[in-house]
Design a protein around this motif. Structure first.
Motif, short mmCIF file in Angstrom:
data_model
loop_
_atom_site.label_atom_id
_atom_site.label_comp_id
_atom_site.label_asym_id
_atom_site.label_seq_id
_atom_site.Cartn_x
_atom_site.Cartn_y
_atom_site.Cartn_z
N GLN A 73 10.22 -19.68 96.91
CA GLN A 73 9.84 -19.18 95.58
C GLN A 73 8.37 -19.47 95.27
N ASN A 74 7.88 -18.80 94.25
CA ASN A 74 6.50 -19.01 93.80
C ASN A 74 6.46 -20.25 92.91
N LEU A 75 5.93 -21.35 93.41
CA LEU A 75 5.90 -22.59 92.64
C LEU A 75 4.93 -22.53 91.47
N ASP A 76 3.99 -21.59 91.50
CA ASP A 76 3.08 -21.45 90.35
C ASP A 76 3.84 -21.07 89.08
N LYS A 77 4.91 -20.30 89.24
CA LYS A 77 5.72 -19.94 88.07
C LYS A 77 6.41 -21.18 87.50
N SER A 78 6.84 -22.07 88.37
CA SER A 78 7.47 -23.31 87.90
C SER A 78 6.45 -24.22 87.23
N ARG A 79 5.23 -24.24 87.74
CA ARG A 79 4.20 -25.08 87.14
C ARG A 79 3.84 -24.62 85.74
N SER A 80 3.89 -23.30 85.51
CA SER A 80 3.48 -22.75 84.21
C SER A 80 4.65 -22.44 83.29
N TRP A 81 5.86 -22.86 83.68
CA TRP A 81 7.05 -22.55 82.89
C TRP A 81 6.95 -23.16 81.50
N LYS A 82 7.33 -22.35 80.48
CA LYS A 82 7.30 -22.84 79.11
C LYS A 82 8.21 -21.98 78.25
N LEU A 83 9.01 -22.64 77.40
CA LEU A 83 9.84 -21.96 76.42
C LEU A 83 9.61 -22.60 75.06
N ASP A 84 9.85 -21.81 74.00
CA ASP A 84 9.70 -22.38 72.67
C ASP A 84 10.85 -23.34 72.39
N PRO A 85 10.71 -24.24 71.41
CA PRO A 85 11.72 -25.30 71.19
C PRO A 85 13.12 -24.80 70.84
N GLN A 86 13.26 -23.53 70.46
CA GLN A 86 14.56 -23.00 70.08
C GLN A 86 15.25 -22.23 71.21
N HIS A 87 14.64 -22.21 72.39
CA HIS A 87 15.24 -21.53 73.52
C HIS A 87 15.31 -22.48 74.71
N PHE A 88 16.41 -22.39 75.47
CA PHE A 88 16.63 -23.29 76.59
C PHE A 88 17.13 -22.50 77.79
N SER A 89 16.75 -22.95 78.97
CA SER A 89 17.27 -22.38 80.20
C SER A 89 18.77 -22.67 80.30
N ASN A 90 19.51 -21.78 80.98
CA ASN A 90 20.95 -22.02 81.15
C ASN A 90 21.26 -22.85 82.39
N ARG A 91 20.25 -23.24 83.14
CA ARG A 91 20.45 -24.13 84.29
C ARG A 91 20.04 -25.53 83.85
N VAL A 92 21.05 -26.28 83.43
CA VAL A 92 20.83 -27.61 82.85
C VAL A 92 21.65 -28.63 83.63
N SER A 93 21.08 -29.82 83.80
CA SER A 93 21.78 -30.87 84.54
C SER A 93 21.91 -32.12 83.69
N SER A 94 22.94 -32.90 84.03
CA SER A 94 23.22 -34.15 83.33
C SER A 94 22.76 -35.30 84.22
N LEU A 95 21.72 -36.01 83.82
CA LEU A 95 21.14 -37.09 84.62
C LEU A 95 21.74 -38.43 84.19
N THR A 96 22.31 -39.15 85.13
CA THR A 96 22.84 -40.48 84.84
C THR A 96 21.67 -41.45 84.65
N PRO A 97 21.92 -42.61 84.02
CA PRO A 97 20.86 -43.60 83.85
C PRO A 97 20.20 -44.02 85.17
N SER A 98 20.96 -44.08 86.27
CA SER A 98 20.36 -44.45 87.55
C SER A 98 19.40 -43.37 88.03
N SER A 99 19.73 -42.10 87.79
CA SER A 99 18.81 -41.02 88.16
C SER A 99 17.55 -41.07 87.31
N VAL A 100 17.72 -41.34 86.02
CA VAL A 100 16.56 -41.47 85.13
C VAL A 100 15.67 -42.62 85.59
N SER A 101 16.28 -43.74 85.97
CA SER A 101 15.51 -44.90 86.44
C SER A 101 14.73 -44.56 87.70
N PHE A 102 15.34 -43.81 88.60
CA PHE A 102 14.64 -43.40 89.82
C PHE A 102 13.45 -42.51 89.49
#
Length: 510
Positions: A73-102
């Motif tokens: 994929q084109n990583l430049d699109k990921s680098r410039s990704w932006k949505l307004d605060p009232q819109h969210f992507s539908n690909r969402v993940s749940s990060l455990t505290p250990s993942s956040v710590s890492f």
């Protein structure tokens, strides 16, 4: 396991002798293509692959390794990704505290848009057939003198990818190559190499070709260690001939971004959030609503392929009605609503969708339960989608000079939200293995070096994947028979034993 060139088994011959020994055979022959040599090459630029690069760049011991990333994929699109605060992507993940710590440890968390993340401190889970329930609430396990602990933190995958790319960029470009919009056209064992260079006969050599509008020329790169972070159909895994076991569930996961009504009454402590999951055996799987900022939530509804197609075909109002019904109505009511005829697309002046009318009428005759989520009030346009649910597990995660992480090594049912966390756990373990090898003067691609990684992760991932598989099958048995009675009893026992629940919560967060 892939075949290794016979040259690996021959006695060692020093480069100068090898030059003299083969000089006549080389003379006048077609010169071998130039091969760039890297310490680590990672194929796949998703969260797992990017996290590995970020981890290697963050450690003083491995920051000088020559590393490369190959991503289609084109990583430049990921680098410039932006949505307004009232819109969210539908690909969402749940990060455990250990993942956040890492992520904090490798310096990626500070690049994340934290305003778009949402921690939650409690989870309500119940059986739609029997009504048995279990509540996970960290407020009961937290001292008044410490911050409220979280079950997990929700974040969009694109938010995480952008943060990891930013962290990698902050490490500088020395000894770093990123092949964006590029595919691996082939992977093969290398040859004997140049006369004064290393013997690459046991090294993976990749032919990388640009895609799209890229003007880059094809590249040929060799890896001391090749890491496959390239998904369920991993070309790296195929190169190693590592077998996988698994099956398709004949289920789809329907995802969407939802708007929620205000919580009434307000949850205490103020600011805490709750996730909700209800098992629906008669419809093919559980439905879960997980919180996002600004009274939004992400939906993950595991159901049959036919039901998923039906849900995706509904109007926004009908879809919202079905989600609300799935948390509130009994199984016969839900099955009836899932078979309702969709209104004609030519009808545009309806005051209320038939699904909404049906839900309103049936709620009047349905007893309420205390653990219900807030009513869904809307669905974000274009966010309703689905993906097939599968189980896969590789027989091993390593081969000489190759390691697999993330979905290339294992794919599990999403009912526990552990997919990305297992991938980040792989990355943390593999980066630690590489760091240990560098500090002790070991070859990072040697099979004995990599044994540390597979010993650390294979059994852990098999246990979690197997547990999710058993739960999926257990909670897909409809009716009120012995299986339903047994799982109901298990829920009730666990819910009434705080020390057991505390144990489960601590293990789920590790």
């Amino acid at each position: 396991m892939r075949p290794i060139s016979p040259s690996v088994l021959r006695p060692y011959v020093c480069p100068s002798c090898r030059t003299a020994r083969f000089s006549k055979r080389r003379f006048g022959s077609k010169p071998a293509p130039v091969t760039d040599i890297y310490d680590v090459i990672c194929v796949g630029g998703g969260p797992a692959g990017l996290a590995l690069l970020a981890a290697l760049r963050a450690s003083p011991a491995t920051s000088k390794l020559k590393v490369a990333l190959v991503e289609s994929q084109n990583l430049d699109k990921s680098r410039s990704w932006k949505l307004d605060p009232q819109h969210f992507s539908n690909r969402v993940s749940s990060l455990t505290p250990s993942s956040v710590s890492f992520l904090q440890k490798i310096g990626a968390w500070e690049h994340l848009d934290v305003a778009r993340t949402q921690p939650y401190q409690a989870m309500e889970v119940w059986d739609g057939e029997t009504g048995s329930k279990i509540s996970f609430d960290w407020s009961m396990e937290t001292s008044p003198f410490e911050d409220l602990r979280t079950v997990a933190t929700m974040t969009e995958n694109t938010n995480l990818v952008r943060a990891l790319l930013s962290r990698i960029a902050a490490s500088g470009d020395e000894n770093l190559s990123i092949f964006s919009e590029s595919t691996v056209s082939s992977i093969e064992n290398g040859g004997s190499g140049e006369a004064d260079g290393p013997d690459l006969s046991a090294w993976p050599v990749l032919s990388v070709a640009p895609t799209g509008n890229s003007t880059s020329s094809p590249s040929r790169i060799a890896a001391r260690l090749l890491v496959g972070a390239d998904g369920i159909n991993s070309p790296v895994r195929r190169y190693t001939d590592i077998a996988t076991e698994g099956w398709d569930y004949q289920r789809h996961g329907v995802v969407a971004t939802l708007s929620l009504a205000d919580q009434v009454p307000t949850i205490f402590p103020v600011g805490s959030r709750t996730a909700y999951q209800r098992f629906l055996p008669s419809l093919g799987g559980p439905i879960a609503v997980l919180p996002l900022p600004n009274n939004h939530a992400t939906l993950v509804w595991s159901t049959t392929v036919e039901n998923a197609a039906y849900l995706k075909s509904l109007s926004p109002g009908a879809f919202v009605a079905m989600v609300n019904a799935a948390f509130r109505l009994g199984m016969p009511d839900l099955q009836y609503m899932m078979r309702m005829e969709r209104p004609s697309t030519s009808i545009t002046d309806l005051d209320e969708d038939p699904h909404e009318s049906e839900l309103t009428w049936r709620l009047q005759h349905t007893p309420s339960v205390p653990q219900l989520p807030p009513m869904v009030t809307g669905v974000q346009e274009g966010s309703v989608a689905s993906f097939p649910l599968r189980f896969r597990h590789a027989s091993t995660y390593i081969s000489p000079r190759v390691a697999l992480v993330g979905d290339a090594a294992h794919v599990i049912h999403p009912l526990a939200g552990q997919g990305l966390n297992l991938g980040l756990g792989d990355v943390a373990s593999l980066s630690s293995t590489i760091e240990y090898a560098v500090n002790h003067g070991m070859d990072i691609g040697d099979i004995l070096t990599l044994e540390r990684y597979t010993a650390d992760r294979w059994a852990t991932n098999a246990k979690i994947g197997g547990t999710c598989d058993v739960l999926h099958k257990l909670y897909n048995v409809p009716g009120q028979g012995p299986v339903a009675w047994g799982r109901s009893l298990g829920f009730e026992i666990i819910d009434r034993l705080p020390f057991v629940k505390g144990f489960l919560m601590r293990n789920a967060n590790s």
